[in-house]
Design a protein around this motif. Sequence first.
Motif, mmCIF file in Angstrom:
data_model
loop_
_atom_site.group_PDB
_atom_site.id
_atom_site.type_symbol
_atom_site.label_atom_id
_atom_site.label_comp_id
_atom_site.label_asym_id
_atom_site.label_seq_id
_atom_site.Cartn_x
_atom_site.Cartn_y
_atom_site.Cartn_z
ATOM 1 N N PRO A 26 1.215 -0.958 0.022
ATOM 2 C CA PRO A 26 -0.054 -0.229 -0.689
ATOM 3 C C PRO A 26 0.900 1.472 0.429
ATOM 4 O O PRO A 26 1.604 1.463 0.468
ATOM 5 C CB PRO A 26 -0.669 -0.438 1.125
ATOM 6 N N ILE A 27 0.674 2.154 -0.835
ATOM 7 C CA ILE A 27 1.300 3.456 -1.071
ATOM 8 C C ILE A 27 0.482 4.017 -0.435
ATOM 9 O O ILE A 27 -0.386 4.596 -0.727
ATOM 10 C CB ILE A 27 1.243 3.377 -2.570
ATOM 11 N N GLU A 28 0.807 5.108 0.442
ATOM 12 C CA GLU A 28 0.101 6.044 1.245
ATOM 13 C C GLU A 28 -0.543 7.597 0.259
ATOM 14 O O GLU A 28 0.607 7.557 -0.691
ATOM 15 C CB GLU A 28 1.244 7.267 2.557
ATOM 16 N N ALA A 29 -1.137 8.104 0.111
ATOM 17 C CA ALA A 29 -1.695 8.105 -0.507
ATOM 18 C C ALA A 29 -1.566 9.978 -0.196
ATOM 19 O O ALA A 29 -1.387 10.512 0.682
ATOM 20 C CB ALA A 29 -2.988 8.780 -1.068
ATOM 21 N N GLY A 30 -1.271 11.123 -0.853
ATOM 22 C CA GLY A 30 -1.615 12.685 -1.258
ATOM 23 C C GLY A 30 0.038 12.689 -0.960
ATOM 24 O O GLY A 30 0.657 11.853 -1.006
ATOM 25 N N ASP A 31 0.233 14.019 -1.064
ATOM 26 C CA ASP A 31 1.364 14.491 -1.273
ATOM 27 C C ASP A 31 2.925 14.868 -2.018
ATOM 28 O O ASP A 31 3.573 14.099 -2.015
ATOM 29 C CB ASP A 31 1.709 14.401 0.600
ATOM 30 N N HIS A 32 1.673 14.098 -3.154
ATOM 31 C CA HIS A 32 2.333 14.367 -4.518
ATOM 32 C C HIS A 32 2.544 12.584 -4.588
ATOM 33 O O HIS A 32 3.843 12.529 -4.616
ATOM 34 C CB HIS A 32 3.678 14.882 -4.523
ATOM 35 N N ASP A 33 2.212 11.683 -3.939
ATOM 36 C CA ASP A 33 2.618 10.321 -4.336
ATOM 37 C C ASP A 33 2.358 10.141 -6.191
ATOM 38 O O ASP A 33 3.590 9.013 -6.130
ATOM 39 C CB ASP A 33 1.355 9.748 -3.230
ATOM 40 N N GLU A 34 2.065 10.644 -7.027
ATOM 41 C CA GLU A 34 2.025 10.590 -8.061
ATOM 42 C C GLU A 34 3.111 10.400 -8.455
ATOM 43 O O GLU A 34 3.922 9.382 -9.439
ATOM 44 C CB GLU A 34 0.765 10.945 -9.340
ATOM 45 N N GLN A 42 6.025 7.942 -7.199
ATOM 46 C CA GLN A 42 5.638 6.702 -8.200
ATOM 47 C C GLN A 42 5.791 6.641 -9.688
ATOM 48 O O GLN A 42 6.549 5.892 -10.069
ATOM 49 C CB GLN A 42 3.796 6.552 -7.995
ATOM 50 N N TYR A 91 7.861 13.488 0.098
ATOM 51 C CA TYR A 91 6.772 11.813 0.607
ATOM 52 C C TYR A 91 7.282 11.895 0.735
ATOM 53 O O TYR A 91 6.633 10.931 2.326
ATOM 54 C CB TYR A 91 6.725 12.099 -0.972
ATOM 55 N N HIS A 113 5.741 10.477 4.842
ATOM 56 C CA HIS A 113 4.998 8.771 5.631
ATOM 57 C C HIS A 113 5.734 7.719 5.449
ATOM 58 O O HIS A 113 4.827 7.076 5.712
ATOM 59 C CB HIS A 113 4.360 8.599 3.625
#
Length: 107
Positions: free
Chosen positions: A33-41, A44, A93, A97
Amino acid sequence: MKMKLLISALLLSTSALFAQVAKPIETPYVDYPIEAGDHDEVAQQYCLICHSFGYVLNQGKKSRPYWTGTVQKMVNEFKAPIPKEDQQTIINYLVKHYGYEVQSGQH
């Protein structure tokens, strides 16, 4: 004689390549699981080019200097194609996280 030995050795060494398995081999699926938010994209987009996010999770909670050094190592040593402007975004990020800030006086 040497030719026969060479052919025999070649056949013996390649026979394992043609072995058949009686039942299908199943590879286990592991969800990271990848923590969402704060420019997680952004994280990734660049981190998942070379490795799964499990690699990040397996590092444990690390400090900002650790994550900074890790991102720099990926760019400088492993030639990860991360633009300068995205490096700090990824570090921020990861610290938020998967890390912590070092307080003065701490190591």
